[in-house]
Write a protein that holds these residues in place. Structure first.
Motif, PDB file in Angstrom:
ATOM      1  N   HIS A 124      -7.404  -7.317  10.509  1.00 18.96           N
ATOM      2  CA  HIS A 124      -6.957  -7.605   8.997  1.00 18.96           C
ATOM      3  C   HIS A 124      -6.947  -8.861   8.768  1.00 18.96           C
ATOM      4  O   HIS A 124      -6.827  -9.952   9.542  1.00 18.96           O
ATOM      5  CB  HIS A 124      -5.304  -6.958   8.985  1.00 18.96           C
ATOM      6  N   ARG A 157     -12.420 -13.334   5.440  1.00 18.66           N
ATOM      7  CA  ARG A 157     -12.833 -11.844   4.954  1.00 18.66           C
ATOM      8  C   ARG A 157     -14.548 -11.913   5.069  1.00 18.66           C
ATOM      9  O   ARG A 157     -14.820 -10.892   5.411  1.00 18.66           O
ATOM     10  CB  ARG A 157     -12.375 -11.859   3.528  1.00 18.66           C
ATOM     11  N   ASP A 204      -5.906 -11.483   1.704  1.00 13.64           N
ATOM     12  CA  ASP A 204      -6.604 -11.581   0.642  1.00 13.64           C
ATOM     13  C   ASP A 204      -6.678 -12.369  -0.385  1.00 13.64           C
ATOM     14  O   ASP A 204      -7.415 -12.459  -1.395  1.00 13.64           O
ATOM     15  CB  ASP A 204      -6.711 -10.136  -0.027  1.00 13.64           C
ATOM     16  N   HIS A 209       0.974  -1.143  -0.058  1.00  5.88           N
ATOM     17  CA  HIS A 209      -0.149  -0.203  -0.013  1.00  5.88           C
ATOM     18  C   HIS A 209       0.816   1.292   0.016  1.00  5.88           C
ATOM     19  O   HIS A 209       0.390   2.182   0.330  1.00  5.88           O
ATOM     20  CB  HIS A 209      -0.900   0.011   1.091  1.00  5.88           C
TER      21      HIS A 209
HETATM   22 MG    MG Z   1      -5.955  -5.917   2.403  1.00 10.70          MG
END
Ligand code: MG
Ligand code: RTP
Length: 140
Positions: A117, A87, A120, A54
């Motif tokens: 968190h 998730r 993914d 990121h």
């Molecule tokens: Mg992420």
């Protein structure tokens, strides 16, 4: 689908409010098993490296500041389809969009301070698990 593992982090907003047990109960109720867990206060260097993907995003500096603002709980969750299941239990990044019953809907304070968190993808899960845990520390 075979058993899978994913990396989870209970973020500083949640440890500050003493929500580790309530969040772990959500994982366990969904059939995820906590096979490794450690409480740690991340350094800016560690948080920066963990979120390096990121780096170019506008929220990167704030995110590193937030993730080093208090202790976190890093953990490995194991179960069928663990990446996707985790998730699902977490809910959408922005709690305003998170479904009822999800961790972020119930506990998140904001899009940044969103309590958890989760990796993914299976590929990123392997990288993120290795970032925090040695194989010998994961007991399935
Ligand atoms: Mg992420
Ligand atoms: P995570 O990586 O923490 O599981 O969350 P995610 O996939 O749902 O969200 P991602 O897009 O990967 O963003 C990573 C974390 O950065 C913070 N964030 N802040 N201020 C903002 O607009 C913003 N957007 C994202 C959140 O803490 C998010 O979980």
């Amino acid at each position: 689908m075979a058993k899978e593992r994913t990396l989870s982090i209970i973020k500083p907003d949640a440890t500050r409010r003493n929500l580790t047990g309530k969040i772990n109960a959500k994982f366990e109720d969904a059939g995820l098993r906590i096979v490794a867990q450690r409480r740690v206060w991340l350094s800016a260097d560690q948080a920066g490296k963990f979120y390096a993907v990121h780096k170019e995003r506008p929220f990167y500096n704030d995110l590193v500041k937030f993730m080093t603002s208090g202790p976190v709980v890093v953990q490995v969750l194991e179960g069928e389809n663990a990446v996707a299941k985790n998730r699902e239990v977490m809910g959408a990044t922005n709690p305003a969009n998170a479904a009822a019953g999800t961790i972020r809907k119930e506990f998140a304070e904001s899009i940044e301070a969103n309590s958890v968190h989760g990796s993914d993808s299976a590929e990123n899960a392997a990288i993120e698990i290795a970032f925090f845990f040695a194989g010998v520390d994961i007991v399935g």
